[in-house]
Design a protein around this motif. Structure first.
Motif, PDB file in Angstrom:
ATOM      1  N   VAL A 296       0.858  -1.173   0.000  1.00  0.00           N
ATOM      2  CA  VAL A 296       0.000   0.000   0.000  1.00  0.00           C
ATOM      3  C   VAL A 296       0.901   1.232   0.000  1.00  0.00           C
ATOM      4  O   VAL A 296       1.896   1.284   0.723  1.00  0.00           O
ATOM      5  CB  VAL A 296      -0.952   0.007   1.220  1.00  0.00           C
ATOM      6  CG1 VAL A 296      -0.189  -0.077   2.531  1.00  0.00           C
ATOM      7  CG2 VAL A 296      -1.853   1.238   1.188  1.00  0.00           C
ATOM      8  N   VAL A 297       0.591   2.201  -0.846  1.00  0.00           N
ATOM      9  CA  VAL A 297       1.387   3.428  -0.925  1.00  0.00           C
ATOM     10  C   VAL A 297       1.115   4.281   0.312  1.00  0.00           C
ATOM     11  O   VAL A 297      -0.044   4.587   0.628  1.00  0.00           O
ATOM     12  CB  VAL A 297       1.030   4.229  -2.199  1.00  0.00           C
ATOM     13  CG1 VAL A 297       1.798   5.555  -2.228  1.00  0.00           C
ATOM     14  CG2 VAL A 297       1.344   3.402  -3.439  1.00  0.00           C
ATOM     15  N   VAL A 298       2.180   4.661   1.030  1.00  0.00           N
ATOM     16  CA  VAL A 298       2.018   5.467   2.245  1.00  0.00           C
ATOM     17  C   VAL A 298       2.691   6.834   2.143  1.00  0.00           C
ATOM     18  O   VAL A 298       2.405   7.724   2.946  1.00  0.00           O
ATOM     19  CB  VAL A 298       2.555   4.709   3.483  1.00  0.00           C
ATOM     20  CG1 VAL A 298       1.714   3.476   3.759  1.00  0.00           C
ATOM     21  CG2 VAL A 298       4.020   4.334   3.318  1.00  0.00           C
ATOM     22  N   ARG A 299       3.590   7.006   1.168  1.00  0.00           N
ATOM     23  CA  ARG A 299       4.246   8.297   0.971  1.00  0.00           C
ATOM     24  C   ARG A 299       4.477   8.529  -0.522  1.00  0.00           C
ATOM     25  O   ARG A 299       4.723   7.586  -1.262  1.00  0.00           O
ATOM     26  CB  ARG A 299       5.604   8.352   1.694  1.00  0.00           C
ATOM     27  CG  ARG A 299       5.504   8.496   3.192  1.00  0.00           C
ATOM     28  CD  ARG A 299       6.874   8.406   3.839  1.00  0.00           C
ATOM     29  NE  ARG A 299       7.492   7.103   3.610  1.00  0.00           N
ATOM     30  CZ  ARG A 299       7.219   6.015   4.308  1.00  0.00           C
ATOM     31  NH1 ARG A 299       6.332   6.072   5.287  1.00  0.00           N
ATOM     32  NH2 ARG A 299       7.810   4.878   4.042  1.00  0.00           N
TER      33      ARG A 299
ATOM     34  N   TYR B 156       7.902   6.707  -4.389  1.00  0.00           N
ATOM     35  CA  TYR B 156       6.843   6.214  -3.512  1.00  0.00           C
ATOM     36  C   TYR B 156       7.414   5.353  -2.397  1.00  0.00           C
ATOM     37  O   TYR B 156       8.238   4.467  -2.630  1.00  0.00           O
ATOM     38  CB  TYR B 156       5.835   5.386  -4.313  1.00  0.00           C
ATOM     39  CG  TYR B 156       5.111   6.163  -5.380  1.00  0.00           C
ATOM     40  CD1 TYR B 156       3.996   6.939  -5.065  1.00  0.00           C
ATOM     41  CD2 TYR B 156       5.551   6.137  -6.696  1.00  0.00           C
ATOM     42  CE1 TYR B 156       3.338   7.665  -6.054  1.00  0.00           C
ATOM     43  CE2 TYR B 156       4.893   6.858  -7.685  1.00  0.00           C
ATOM     44  CZ  TYR B 156       3.790   7.624  -7.352  1.00  0.00           C
ATOM     45  OH  TYR B 156       3.143   8.336  -8.326  1.00  0.00           O
ATOM     46  N   GLY B 157       6.962   5.639  -1.183  1.00  0.00           N
ATOM     47  CA  GLY B 157       7.240   4.764  -0.049  1.00  0.00           C
ATOM     48  C   GLY B 157       6.041   3.862   0.162  1.00  0.00           C
ATOM     49  O   GLY B 157       4.898   4.339   0.247  1.00  0.00           O
ATOM     50  N   CYS B 158       6.280   2.559   0.232  1.00  0.00           N
ATOM     51  CA  CYS B 158       5.189   1.584   0.312  1.00  0.00           C
ATOM     52  C   CYS B 158       5.370   0.672   1.515  1.00  0.00           C
ATOM     53  O   CYS B 158       6.496   0.270   1.840  1.00  0.00           O
ATOM     54  CB  CYS B 158       5.138   0.733  -0.960  1.00  0.00           C
ATOM     55  SG  CYS B 158       4.948   1.705  -2.471  1.00  0.00           S
ATOM     56  N   ARG B 159       4.266   0.345   2.146  1.00  0.00           N
ATOM     57  CA  ARG B 159       4.271  -0.604   3.255  1.00  0.00           C
ATOM     58  C   ARG B 159       3.648  -1.911   2.781  1.00  0.00           C
ATOM     59  O   ARG B 159       2.671  -1.899   2.020  1.00  0.00           O
ATOM     60  CB  ARG B 159       3.469  -0.040   4.430  1.00  0.00           C
ATOM     61  CG  ARG B 159       3.492  -0.932   5.680  1.00  0.00           C
ATOM     62  CD  ARG B 159       2.690  -0.313   6.818  1.00  0.00           C
ATOM     63  NE  ARG B 159       1.269  -0.307   6.517  1.00  0.00           N
ATOM     64  CZ  ARG B 159       0.534   0.788   6.419  1.00  0.00           C
ATOM     65  NH1 ARG B 159       1.078   1.972   6.567  1.00  0.00           N
ATOM     66  NH2 ARG B 159      -0.758   0.700   6.158  1.00  0.00           N
ATOM     67  N   PHE B 160       4.220  -3.038   3.206  1.00  0.00           N
ATOM     68  CA  PHE B 160       3.644  -4.326   2.824  1.00  0.00           C
ATOM     69  C   PHE B 160       2.239  -4.440   3.406  1.00  0.00           C
ATOM     70  O   PHE B 160       1.994  -4.106   4.576  1.00  0.00           O
ATOM     71  CB  PHE B 160       4.530  -5.474   3.278  1.00  0.00           C
ATOM     72  CG  PHE B 160       5.837  -5.530   2.545  1.00  0.00           C
ATOM     73  CD1 PHE B 160       5.877  -5.460   1.162  1.00  0.00           C
ATOM     74  CD2 PHE B 160       7.035  -5.639   3.233  1.00  0.00           C
ATOM     75  CE1 PHE B 160       7.073  -5.489   0.472  1.00  0.00           C
ATOM     76  CE2 PHE B 160       8.241  -5.675   2.551  1.00  0.00           C
ATOM     77  CZ  PHE B 160       8.255  -5.595   1.179  1.00  0.00           C
ATOM     78  N   HIS B 161       1.310  -4.932   2.580  1.00  0.00           N
ATOM     79  CA  HIS B 161      -0.109  -4.992   2.919  1.00  0.00           C
ATOM     80  C   HIS B 161      -0.470  -6.382   3.422  1.00  0.00           C
ATOM     81  O   HIS B 161      -0.383  -7.369   2.690  1.00  0.00           O
ATOM     82  CB  HIS B 161      -0.935  -4.642   1.680  1.00  0.00           C
ATOM     83  CG  HIS B 161      -2.411  -4.616   1.912  1.00  0.00           C
ATOM     84  ND1 HIS B 161      -2.996  -3.774   2.828  1.00  0.00           N
ATOM     85  CD2 HIS B 161      -3.419  -5.328   1.342  1.00  0.00           C
ATOM     86  CE1 HIS B 161      -4.306  -3.966   2.817  1.00  0.00           C
ATOM     87  NE2 HIS B 161      -4.594  -4.898   1.936  1.00  0.00           N
ATOM     88  N   ASN B 162      -0.870  -6.464   4.701  1.00  0.00           N
ATOM     89  CA  ASN B 162      -1.261  -7.736   5.334  1.00  0.00           C
ATOM     90  C   ASN B 162      -0.266  -8.857   5.027  1.00  0.00           C
ATOM     91  O   ASN B 162      -0.619  -9.898   4.452  1.00  0.00           O
ATOM     92  CB  ASN B 162      -2.652  -8.150   4.853  1.00  0.00           C
ATOM     93  CG  ASN B 162      -3.724  -7.160   5.262  1.00  0.00           C
ATOM     94  OD1 ASN B 162      -3.627  -6.530   6.314  1.00  0.00           O
ATOM     95  ND2 ASN B 162      -4.750  -7.024   4.437  1.00  0.00           N
TER      96      ASN B 162
END
Length: 215
Positions: free
Chosen positions: A169-172, A185-191
């Motif tokens: 998920v894109v967070v930044r 883009y900074g992305c966090r792994f989703h679930n």
């Protein structure tokens, strides 16, 4: 937390970091004697060599908080002694944290493709700039928004390495400064699945160890 309560973490897996925040290897807390020492056991055949841990050097252990899955524990201390399959540590401080960016970020710079954007099939060229146990940074000319879901399936982090399905998920977002520059883009792994995250961390450790050996 009182240092005397560390006995409850015997048998727990952990990640070992240098004082500078670089990941060395995964480990297992095999023995604890309160404020005296913690014995960490790791696979010496696949991890950074034990001689990188010199007596009196500072070190961190990262453990998942058993009471809250969104938090983790950082144990700071000093190496007392190291042998070929374990080392002893004098714990000095314990801190609870919840910032996902505490994971060490490994530079990779790999050209790849986003194939799913918000559930729709796409072919978006991008460059993975770095990756950690919590997420990744990518450069692309495509336009995403914070909250967008993107997927990069079947991704290898090094030649002949295992494949990973990177669901993020894109967070930044840092917009490009000119038409010739990419968006960042900074992305966090989703679930993330626990098993997949452990495989990903293992690959990141391998990359970090390779970098240590070549310096």
């Amino acid at each position: 937390m009182d240092l005397n309560q560390l006995n409850q973490y015997v048998g727990s897996t952990c990640t070992v970091y240098t004082d500078g925040g670089e990941a060395l290897f995964p480990g297992l807390i095999a023995q604890c004697s309160g404020t005296l020492r913690i014995n960490i056991v790791y696979d010496a055949d696949t991890c950074c060599p034990y001689w990188t841990l010199k007596p009196a050097s500072g070190i961190y252990l990262r453990l998942q908080d058993s009471q809250d899955s969104k938090k983790f524990i950082m144990i700071h201390g000093m190496v007392i002694n190291a042998v070929n399959d374990h080392f002893f540590m004098l714990p000095q401080d314990i801190v609870f944290k919840s910032n996902e960016r505490e994971y060490f970020r490994q530079p990779i710079q790999i050209e790849t493709t986003v194939t799913i954007h918000n559930g729709q099939p796409v072919q978006h060229a991008c460059i993975l700039m770095d990756i950690s146990g919590g997420g990744l940074c990518l450069h692309t000319s495509m336009e995403y928004q914070v909250g967008d879901l993107i997927q990069i399936p079947g991704q290898q982090l090094y030649p002949d390495g295992p494949v990973h399905n990177l669901d993020c998920v894109v967070v930044r977002k840092i917009p490009r400064s000119s038409i010739m520059q990419p968006n960042i883009y900074g992305c966090r792994f989703h679930n993330p699945d626990d098993g997949e995250q452990q495989r990903l961390l293992s690959d990141i450790f391998s990359l970090q160890c390779s970098r240590v050996r070549t310096h």
